[in-house]
Design a protein around this motif. Structure first.
Motif, PDB file in Angstrom:
ATOM      1  N   VAL A  37       0.837  -1.206   0.000  1.00  0.00           N
ATOM      2  CA  VAL A  37       0.000   0.000   0.000  1.00  0.00           C
ATOM      3  C   VAL A  37       0.872   1.257   0.000  1.00  0.00           C
ATOM      4  O   VAL A  37       0.804   2.086  -0.909  1.00  0.00           O
ATOM      5  N   LEU A  38       1.718   1.382   1.017  1.00  0.00           N
ATOM      6  CA  LEU A  38       2.508   2.606   1.143  1.00  0.00           C
ATOM      7  C   LEU A  38       3.465   2.792  -0.031  1.00  0.00           C
ATOM      8  O   LEU A  38       3.459   3.829  -0.688  1.00  0.00           O
ATOM      9  N   PHE A  39       4.298   1.796  -0.315  1.00  0.00           N
ATOM     10  CA  PHE A  39       5.297   1.983  -1.369  1.00  0.00           C
ATOM     11  C   PHE A  39       4.778   1.610  -2.754  1.00  0.00           C
ATOM     12  O   PHE A  39       4.879   2.410  -3.676  1.00  0.00           O
ATOM     13  N   GLU A  40       4.214   0.438  -2.912  1.00  0.00           N
ATOM     14  CA  GLU A  40       3.762   0.015  -4.244  1.00  0.00           C
ATOM     15  C   GLU A  40       2.681   0.944  -4.802  1.00  0.00           C
ATOM     16  O   GLU A  40       2.703   1.300  -5.973  1.00  0.00           O
ATOM     17  N   ASP A  41       1.745   1.368  -3.959  1.00  0.00           N
ATOM     18  CA  ASP A  41       0.652   2.215  -4.425  1.00  0.00           C
ATOM     19  C   ASP A  41       0.961   3.699  -4.230  1.00  0.00           C
ATOM     20  O   ASP A  41       1.198   4.431  -5.193  1.00  0.00           O
ATOM     21  N   VAL A  42       0.988   4.153  -2.991  1.00  0.00           N
ATOM     22  CA  VAL A  42       1.057   5.586  -2.706  1.00  0.00           C
ATOM     23  C   VAL A  42       2.324   6.238  -3.266  1.00  0.00           C
ATOM     24  O   VAL A  42       2.249   7.257  -3.948  1.00  0.00           O
ATOM     25  N   TRP A  43       3.503   5.664  -3.000  1.00  0.00           N
ATOM     26  CA  TRP A  43       4.747   6.288  -3.453  1.00  0.00           C
ATOM     27  C   TRP A  43       4.893   6.288  -4.967  1.00  0.00           C
ATOM     28  O   TRP A  43       5.691   7.039  -5.517  1.00  0.00           O
ATOM     29  N   ASN A  44       4.140   5.464  -5.668  1.00  0.00           N
ATOM     30  CA  ASN A  44       4.276   5.373  -7.125  1.00  0.00           C
ATOM     31  C   ASN A  44       3.135   6.037  -7.890  1.00  0.00           C
ATOM     32  O   ASN A  44       3.046   5.918  -9.107  1.00  0.00           O
ATOM     33  N   ARG A  45       2.267   6.747  -7.207  1.00  0.00           N
ATOM     34  CA  ARG A  45       1.211   7.479  -7.908  1.00  0.00           C
ATOM     35  C   ARG A  45       1.834   8.599  -8.730  1.00  0.00           C
ATOM     36  O   ARG A  45       2.784   9.250  -8.288  1.00  0.00           O
ATOM     37  N   PRO A  46       1.289   8.867  -9.917  1.00  0.00           N
ATOM     38  CA  PRO A  46       1.908   9.847 -10.813  1.00  0.00           C
ATOM     39  C   PRO A  46       1.625  11.316 -10.461  1.00  0.00           C
ATOM     40  O   PRO A  46       2.279  12.208 -11.005  1.00  0.00           O
ATOM     41  N   GLU A  47       0.708  11.591  -9.547  1.00  0.00           N
ATOM     42  CA  GLU A  47       0.339  12.980  -9.257  1.00  0.00           C
ATOM     43  C   GLU A  47       1.457  13.776  -8.583  1.00  0.00           C
ATOM     44  O   GLU A  47       1.492  14.999  -8.691  1.00  0.00           O
ATOM     45  N   LEU A  48       2.341  13.100  -7.873  1.00  0.00           N
ATOM     46  CA  LEU A  48       3.509  13.753  -7.267  1.00  0.00           C
ATOM     47  C   LEU A  48       4.745  12.931  -7.612  1.00  0.00           C
ATOM     48  O   LEU A  48       4.691  11.707  -7.634  1.00  0.00           O
ATOM     49  N   SER A  49       5.842  13.609  -7.833  1.00  0.00           N
ATOM     50  CA  SER A  49       7.093  12.897  -8.087  1.00  0.00           C
ATOM     51  C   SER A  49       7.607  12.290  -6.779  1.00  0.00           C
ATOM     52  O   SER A  49       7.235  12.720  -5.680  1.00  0.00           O
ATOM     53  N   ALA A  50       8.480  11.313  -6.898  1.00  0.00           N
ATOM     54  CA  ALA A  50       9.106  10.719  -5.717  1.00  0.00           C
ATOM     55  C   ALA A  50       9.900  11.785  -4.956  1.00  0.00           C
ATOM     56  O   ALA A  50       9.945  11.785  -3.720  1.00  0.00           O
ATOM     57  N   ARG A  51      10.489  12.704  -5.679  1.00  0.00           N
ATOM     58  CA  ARG A  51      11.241  13.802  -5.060  1.00  0.00           C
ATOM     59  C   ARG A  51      10.323  14.650  -4.177  1.00  0.00           C
ATOM     60  O   ARG A  51      10.663  14.952  -3.029  1.00  0.00           O
ATOM     61  N   ASP A  52       9.150  15.020  -4.708  1.00  0.00           N
ATOM     62  CA  ASP A  52       8.198  15.811  -3.929  1.00  0.00           C
ATOM     63  C   ASP A  52       7.682  15.021  -2.733  1.00  0.00           C
ATOM     64  O   ASP A  52       7.552  15.566  -1.628  1.00  0.00           O
ATOM     65  N   ARG A  53       7.386  13.738  -2.941  1.00  0.00           N
ATOM     66  CA  ARG A  53       6.910  12.898  -1.832  1.00  0.00           C
ATOM     67  C   ARG A  53       7.975  12.807  -0.743  1.00  0.00           C
ATOM     68  O   ARG A  53       7.664  12.809   0.449  1.00  0.00           O
ATOM     69  N   SER A  54       9.234  12.731  -1.151  1.00  0.00           N
ATOM     70  CA  SER A  54      10.321  12.673  -0.171  1.00  0.00           C
ATOM     71  C   SER A  54      10.386  13.952   0.661  1.00  0.00           C
ATOM     72  O   SER A  54      10.530  13.892   1.887  1.00  0.00           O
ATOM     73  N   LEU A  55      10.288  15.110   0.013  1.00  0.00           N
ATOM     74  CA  LEU A  55      10.298  16.375   0.762  1.00  0.00           C
ATOM     75  C   LEU A  55       9.124  16.456   1.728  1.00  0.00           C
ATOM     76  O   LEU A  55       9.282  16.879   2.887  1.00  0.00           O
ATOM     77  N   ILE A  56       7.961  16.039   1.273  1.00  0.00           N
ATOM     78  CA  ILE A  56       6.771  16.049   2.141  1.00  0.00           C
ATOM     79  C   ILE A  56       6.976  15.110   3.323  1.00  0.00           C
ATOM     80  O   ILE A  56       6.681  15.455   4.472  1.00  0.00           O
ATOM     81  N   THR A  57       7.480  13.925   3.050  1.00  0.00           N
ATOM     82  CA  THR A  57       7.686  12.936   4.106  1.00  0.00           C
ATOM     83  C   THR A  57       8.685  13.446   5.141  1.00  0.00           C
ATOM     84  O   THR A  57       8.458  13.320   6.348  1.00  0.00           O
ATOM     85  N   VAL A  58       9.793  14.027   4.696  1.00  0.00           N
ATOM     86  CA  VAL A  58      10.781  14.583   5.620  1.00  0.00           C
ATOM     87  C   VAL A  58      10.138  15.687   6.470  1.00  0.00           C
ATOM     88  O   VAL A  58      10.345  15.752   7.684  1.00  0.00           O
ATOM     89  N   ALA A  59       9.336  16.523   5.850  1.00  0.00           N
ATOM     90  CA  ALA A  59       8.674  17.604   6.591  1.00  0.00           C
ATOM     91  C   ALA A  59       7.717  17.051   7.649  1.00  0.00           C
ATOM     92  O   ALA A  59       7.718  17.505   8.799  1.00  0.00           O
ATOM     93  N   VAL A  60       6.925  16.059   7.282  1.00  0.00           N
ATOM     94  CA  VAL A  60       5.956  15.491   8.223  1.00  0.00           C
ATOM     95  C   VAL A  60       6.663  14.753   9.362  1.00  0.00           C
ATOM     96  O   VAL A  60       6.294  14.900  10.533  1.00  0.00           O
ATOM     97  N   LEU A  61       7.685  13.970   9.042  1.00  0.00           N
ATOM     98  CA  LEU A  61       8.423  13.264  10.090  1.00  0.00           C
ATOM     99  C   LEU A  61       9.125  14.247  11.019  1.00  0.00           C
ATOM    100  O   LEU A  61       9.162  14.039  12.239  1.00  0.00           O
ATOM    101  N   THR A  62       9.663  15.323  10.463  1.00  0.00           N
ATOM    102  CA  THR A  62      10.292  16.359  11.288  1.00  0.00           C
ATOM    103  C   THR A  62       9.257  16.998  12.198  1.00  0.00           C
ATOM    104  O   THR A  62       9.479  17.133  13.408  1.00  0.00           O
ATOM    105  N   ALA A  63       8.126  17.384  11.648  1.00  0.00           N
ATOM    106  CA  ALA A  63       7.083  18.050  12.430  1.00  0.00           C
ATOM    107  C   ALA A  63       6.579  17.164  13.568  1.00  0.00           C
ATOM    108  O   ALA A  63       6.287  17.652  14.655  1.00  0.00           O
TER     109      ALA A  63
END
Length: 146
Positions: A29-55
């Motif tokens: 679910v998390l990696f196969e589906d969510v991380w591979n959706r075309p609406e956001l690049s992996a780069r953008d998802r990584s920045l979002i994830t770092v921000a959320v984990l930091t927060a």
């Protein structure tokens, strides 16, 4: 944005033998589906994830995701800036904790190496003790006497 490398999880490898459902959800679910959706690049998802984990102050997961962010094209400077930016909105303790993990992301290690390093560290850390990751982690210092 579909011409990016496929994002893969390591849940089954890390804890599939004792937590198979969580491993399945992580990988499928998390990696196969969510991380591979075309609406956001992996780069953008990584920045979002770092921000959320930091927060959220989730430094145990942050080390892996900082490394993944670099693999996905985020620079060390961008990661430091993102953590600095989040610090002013999410709180100083969260930002300072995240910044303590950030130096380890500058090494060009693979996701597999991040997982293996985290797994080994988890076995050697004392429960409830301080978590210090990264090459530049500093020892705890006693408060100055007044």
């Amino acid at each position: 944005m579909t011409d990016q490398p496929k994002q893969l999880g390591g849940g089954r490898k890390m804890f599939g033998d004792f937590a198979p459902k969580l491993a399945e959800l992580t990988d499928d679910v998390l990696f196969e589906d969510v991380w591979n959706r075309p609406e956001l690049s992996a780069r953008d998802r990584s920045l979002i994830t770092v921000a959320v984990l930091t927060a959220g102050g989730n430094t145990a997961q942050l080390g892996f995701h900082l490394g993944r962010a670099i693999e996905n094209g985020v620079t060390q400077e961008e990661l430091i800036e993102a953590i600095t930016h989040v610090t002013l909105y999410a709180g100083w303790p969260q930002g300072m904790s995240a910044m303590g993990v950030a130096p380890s992301s500058s090494s060009q290690t693979t996701s597999k190496e991040h997982h293996e390093h985290r797994t080994l560290r988890a076995h050697h850390e004392k429960p409830g003790g301080p978590v210090r990751r990264g090459r530049l982690a500093r020892p705890n210092r006693a408060a100055p006497r007044v």
